[in-house]
Design a protein around this motif. Structure first.
Motif: not given
Length: 391
Positions: A127-140
């Motif tokens: 139940h924790i959404r981690l940093k960058g779970a959707q997109t990381k810096l620079g991801d297309p």
């Protein structure tokens, strides 16, 4: 006179991509991305809670947790979790430093300032959404040529993109010619008809996401037709003319286009309806002179103008058939012309509708597509596959 296939190939070769512009995100819906887009940030940009509950540091030996803090969504402070304690937390709130699991509130028993729960029901990190779970810096995130849907708008907004490079829709000038035409709301005199082509062309353009549209009217006089052509060419990327392109005594469009130094790409196609279609170019501007009959106008727009506009706006495969489906009734006719028939797709079959004359609009009340019968085909039986083009 050329074939339908030749006409499509000429247009595909000659219609350019529109210029690239930055569109505000809320105005980019249904446009096409002109450059690859990458995320300018991580999303989420911080570890956050997926549930309303309690943040803890995982410890299978512990049975009670004392509450020490509370974190809400939008809290701009970095909280620290004391060892052996729990922090009240809400959905979207930043996870306190030192916490690694969130226990949903419905699984917790609260007694004063302490909580208990069955830790065996959970796993570390839940139940924790981690940093960058959707997109990381620079991801297309969106490719060049991708259609911008409402969901894509949400994605772009989530990473903070406020403007999108898109292929700009063209500005379109519509020239309606004819002495016999009256605008809607005006009384008809004997021998006059209502202007049906102007409204249908405008709404079709708006359906394609084109907003810069200007209509011009020109009576069947050479000077007036010429003035409308010159003005439209000076102010628009695409020019659509209705009527005046045949060979009658009062058809002045073709001569006017020649005088305006429009280069003819083709004139007349082996098709019904819409045989006297003219297409030309002047620099990067495209000119479509459509026949005057409303059915011919709608047919030619669907088959040639619409895919040309979509190509301008960067859409993939604009000349592709919508699909092929079985016929519900047979077709028998003389070969030599490609027929575009008003039709309705219903229960997986193509129904050819009555009222196929080029002046007759009655079938459009029920039609949802055109069915194409190639020029060499003489007969089609029930169940034979036929190409269709939806509106």
């Amino acid at each position: 006179m050329i074939s339908v296939t030749e006409a499509r190939a000429i247009l595909e070769e000659n219609i350019p991509l529109g210029p690239i512009k930055k569109a505000p995100l809320q105005k980019a819906l249904e446009l096409v991305v002109a450059e690859p887009l990458r995320s300018p940030m991580a999303v989420p940009s911080f570890d956050n809670s997926a549930m309303d509950g309690y943040a803890i540091a995982w410890d299978e030996t512990q049975t009670h947790w004392e509450l020490s803090d509370e974190v809400t969504a939008g809290d701009g402070k970095m909280h620290m979790l004391e060892k052996g304690k729990a922090c009240r937390i809400f959905t979207g709130a930043p996870v306190p430093q030192g916490a690694d699991t969130v226990i949903p509130q419905e699984w917790v028993t609260k007694d004063g300032n302490s909580i208990t729960f069955d830790i065996a029901q959970f796993q570390k990190g839940q139940h924790i959404r981690l940093k960058g779970a959707q997109t990381k810096l620079g991801d297309p995130i969106l490719d060049k040529g991708q259609f911008i849907s409402p969901g894509a708008i949400g994605l772009l907004a989530s990473v903070g993109i406020a403007e999108v490079p898109v292929y700009a829709p063209p500005s379109v000038g519509i020239i309606i010619t004819g002495n016999e035409l009256k605008n809607l709301g005006e009384p008809l005199d004997f021998g006059q008809i209502y202007n049906a082509n102007g409204p249908v062309l405008e709404v079709y353009l708006r359906k394609l996401g084109i907003k810069e549209i200007q209509q011009y009217e020109a009576k069947d006089e050479p000077e007036l037709v010429q003035a409308a052509i010159d003005k439209a060419l000076a102010n628009h990327d695409i020019i659509l003319l209705s009527g005046g392109i045949s060979v009658g005594d009062y058809d002045y469009v073709k001569a006017g286009l020649e005088k305006a130094r429009v280069r003819q790409l083709f004139y007349k196609i082996r098709q019904r309806p819409g045989k006297p279609l003219y297409v030309g170019k002047k620099a990067n501007k495209a000119v479509f002179a459509l026949p005057g009959n409303p059915s011919s106008v709608i047919t030619c727009f669907n088959q040639y103008v619409k895919p040309s506009l979509l190509q301008w706006m960067g859409h993939s495969h604009p000349w592709k058939t919508s699909e092929t489906l079985p016929l519900a009734s047979p077709i028998n006719r003389k070969p030599g012309l490609t027929f575009f028939l008003k039709a309705k797709v219903e229960k997986g079959q193509v129904h050819i509708l009555p009222g196929q004359e080029s002046f007759n609009l009655i079938a459009f009340g029920a039609a949802n597509c055109f069915a194409e019968v190639p020029e060499e085909v003489e007969q089609l039986a029930v169940g034979d596959q036929i190409a269709i083009y939806y509106w």
